[in-house]
Design a protein around this motif. Structure first.
Motif, PDB file in Angstrom:
ATOM      1  N   PHE A  76     -14.516  -2.120  -8.306  1.00 19.89           N
ATOM      2  CA  PHE A  76     -14.293  -0.711  -7.989  1.00 19.89           C
ATOM      3  C   PHE A  76     -13.389  -0.045  -9.020  1.00 19.89           C
ATOM      4  O   PHE A  76     -13.679   1.049  -9.511  1.00 19.89           O
ATOM      5  CB  PHE A  76     -13.664  -0.587  -6.596  1.00 19.89           C
ATOM      6  N   LEU A  77     -12.299  -0.710  -9.393  1.00 28.22           N
ATOM      7  CA  LEU A  77     -11.348  -0.116 -10.334  1.00 28.22           C
ATOM      8  C   LEU A  77     -11.970   0.067 -11.707  1.00 28.22           C
ATOM      9  O   LEU A  77     -11.744   1.092 -12.370  1.00 28.22           O
ATOM     10  CB  LEU A  77     -10.095  -0.981 -10.431  1.00 28.22           C
TER      11      LEU A  77
ATOM     12  N   THR B 158     -12.225  -9.606  -1.323  1.00 34.30           N
ATOM     13  CA  THR B 158     -11.851  -8.189  -1.403  1.00 34.30           C
ATOM     14  C   THR B 158     -11.260  -7.872  -2.769  1.00 34.30           C
ATOM     15  O   THR B 158     -11.493  -6.803  -3.333  1.00 34.30           O
ATOM     16  CB  THR B 158     -10.840  -7.841  -0.292  1.00 34.30           C
ATOM     17  N   LYS B 159     -10.504  -8.813  -3.308  1.00 35.44           N
ATOM     18  CA  LYS B 159      -9.896  -8.625  -4.619  1.00 35.44           C
ATOM     19  C   LYS B 159     -10.961  -8.411  -5.684  1.00 35.44           C
ATOM     20  O   LYS B 159     -10.844  -7.498  -6.508  1.00 35.44           O
ATOM     21  CB  LYS B 159      -9.040  -9.847  -4.960  1.00 35.44           C
TER      22      LYS B 159
ATOM     23  N   GLN C 174      -5.645   0.380  -0.287  1.00 37.25           N
ATOM     24  CA  GLN C 174      -5.304   0.445  -1.706  1.00 37.25           C
ATOM     25  C   GLN C 174      -6.114   1.527  -2.418  1.00 37.25           C
ATOM     26  O   GLN C 174      -5.635   2.145  -3.361  1.00 37.25           O
ATOM     27  CB  GLN C 174      -5.506  -0.924  -2.359  1.00 37.25           C
ATOM     28  N   ARG C 175      -7.334   1.784  -1.943  1.00 36.48           N
ATOM     29  CA  ARG C 175      -8.114   2.900  -2.507  1.00 36.48           C
ATOM     30  C   ARG C 175      -7.421   4.229  -2.225  1.00 36.48           C
ATOM     31  O   ARG C 175      -7.404   5.121  -3.082  1.00 36.48           O
ATOM     32  CB  ARG C 175      -9.525   2.911  -1.909  1.00 36.48           C
TER      33      ARG C 175
ATOM     34  N   TYR D 196       0.807  -1.220   0.000  1.00 35.67           N
ATOM     35  CA  TYR D 196       0.000   0.000   0.000  1.00 35.67           C
ATOM     36  C   TYR D 196       0.844   1.276   0.000  1.00 35.67           C
ATOM     37  O   TYR D 196       0.388   2.332  -0.393  1.00 35.67           O
ATOM     38  CB  TYR D 196      -0.951  -0.015   1.203  1.00 35.67           C
TER      39      TYR D 196
ATOM     40  N   PHE E 226      -3.700  -5.666  -6.453  1.00 33.41           N
ATOM     41  CA  PHE E 226      -4.599  -6.412  -5.574  1.00 33.41           C
ATOM     42  C   PHE E 226      -4.022  -7.762  -5.168  1.00 33.41           C
ATOM     43  O   PHE E 226      -4.725  -8.616  -4.629  1.00 33.41           O
ATOM     44  CB  PHE E 226      -5.959  -6.607  -6.258  1.00 33.41           C
TER      45      PHE E 226
ATOM     46  N   GLN F 260     -13.994  -7.326  -5.207  1.00 32.46           N
ATOM     47  CA  GLN F 260     -14.615  -6.032  -4.937  1.00 32.46           C
ATOM     48  C   GLN F 260     -13.764  -4.896  -5.484  1.00 32.46           C
ATOM     49  O   GLN F 260     -14.283  -3.934  -6.069  1.00 32.46           O
ATOM     50  CB  GLN F 260     -14.830  -5.860  -3.433  1.00 32.46           C
ATOM     51  N   MET F 261     -12.447  -5.016  -5.317  1.00 29.95           N
ATOM     52  CA  MET F 261     -11.542  -3.980  -5.797  1.00 29.95           C
ATOM     53  C   MET F 261     -11.460  -3.966  -7.321  1.00 29.95           C
ATOM     54  O   MET F 261     -11.312  -2.903  -7.940  1.00 29.95           O
ATOM     55  CB  MET F 261     -10.151  -4.165  -5.192  1.00 29.95           C
ATOM     56  N   GLN F 262     -11.572  -5.124  -7.948  1.00 24.49           N
ATOM     57  CA  GLN F 262     -11.608  -5.166  -9.405  1.00 24.49           C
ATOM     58  C   GLN F 262     -12.824  -4.413  -9.933  1.00 24.49           C
ATOM     59  O   GLN F 262     -12.715  -3.628 -10.876  1.00 24.49           O
ATOM     60  CB  GLN F 262     -11.637  -6.626  -9.891  1.00 24.49           C
TER      61      GLN F 262
ATOM     62  N   GLY G 159      -8.305  -3.348   1.442  1.00 22.31           N
ATOM     63  CA  GLY G 159      -8.925  -2.746   0.262  1.00 22.31           C
ATOM     64  C   GLY G 159      -9.011  -1.236   0.371  1.00 22.31           C
ATOM     65  O   GLY G 159      -8.795  -0.514  -0.615  1.00 22.31           O
TER      66      GLY G 159
END
Length: 263
Positions: free
Chosen positions: A182-183, A175-176, A147-148, A91, A168, A178-180, A144
């Protein structure tokens, strides 16, 4: 020296070698790729194929042995700046700074006015959905969320290209995903140009418009695959026949490369 094609990002005939016990070990061999404005492009390849080395060269953290990198047709000659934002797997947040202070860090180095810093930090924290955590410290955030913050910090400098190195990779599977998502939503909102490396084939297909597949020993671009999927994507698209066919194509390409090296 100007880019031959005028692409947003161009890697032109890049090679990288290291001296090892009196011999030259070639890590990258004649890498050529282009990323156009507002494109999201991923690089995939087996461990040791030189993905991170290539990204570090694009970022200006390492120099090529030969060849050149261009951003907005200008030759890259130094470390990341306002033209190239960088997000790492770790991070890389300053634990003694609040979320808002972390996002503002690069803006302070640019000697931006306090008022402009405040406005820009507020805007990008809102973009990544962390406005309520502006005064929190990294230790109070989930992986997560951290990383945001790192992504918001990179975007706050409004880079021409956002470079992402396995962003990620340290997250759990849920969480991965979710972050995908989000991205992808963030990219649809900002349309920043993105070059991302990942070992996760599904992640590369889900996020990108094109995928470059790298072979190893030395690292080369083995295939360029256009992702024929809608720009707006939900996670269920990973189960679609088109998605599975693309995944099979990339796996086959990588498997053939591994088999060739083994022989």
């Amino acid at each position: 020296m100007l880019s031959p094609t005028g692409a947003k990002l161009e890697v032109h005939n890049v090679c990288k070698s290291y001296g090892l016990k009196g011999k030259q070990l070639r890590v990258l061999d004649d890498i050529n790729l282009q990323i156009h404005s507002r494109e999201f492009v991923c690089l995939v390849g087996a461990s040791g194929c030189g993905k991170s080395t290539l990204l570090n060269i694009v970022a200006g953290l390492a120099a090529p042995s030969s060849g050149a990198v261009f951003v907005d047709s200008q030759l890259v000659t130094g470390r990341p700046g306002s033209d190239r934002g960088m997000v790492f797997q770790g991070y890389t947040l300053y634990p003694w700074l609040t979320v808002a202070q972390n996002v503002a860090f690069g803006l302070q180095l640019r000697q931006m006015s306090k008022a402009e810093q405040r406005d820009r930090v507020g805007y990008f924290l809102n973009v990544v959905g962390l406005s309520k955590f502006a005064n929190s410290y990294p230790k109070q955030l989930s992986g997560g969320m951290k990383q945001r913050v790192a992504i918001a910090r990179a975007l706050a400098n409004e880079p021409a290209v956002l470079l992402m190195d396995e962003p990620f990779g340290a997250l759990d599977a849920q969480t991965k995903e979710q972050m995908q998502q989000f991205l992808l939503e963030l990219w649809a909102q900002t349309h920043v140009t993105v070059m991302m490396i990942t070992h996760d084939i599904e992640e590369a297909i889900y996020l990108s418009q094109r995928v470059y597949v790298m072979s190893a020993h030395p690292g080369q671009i083995k295939a360029e695959i256009t992702i024929q999927l809608p720009e707006r994507r939900e996670l269920d698209i990973k189960l679609s026949p088109t998605f599975v066919d693309i995944k099979r194509q990339i796996i086959h390409t990588l498997r053939h490369d591994v088999a060739t090296v083994s022989l």
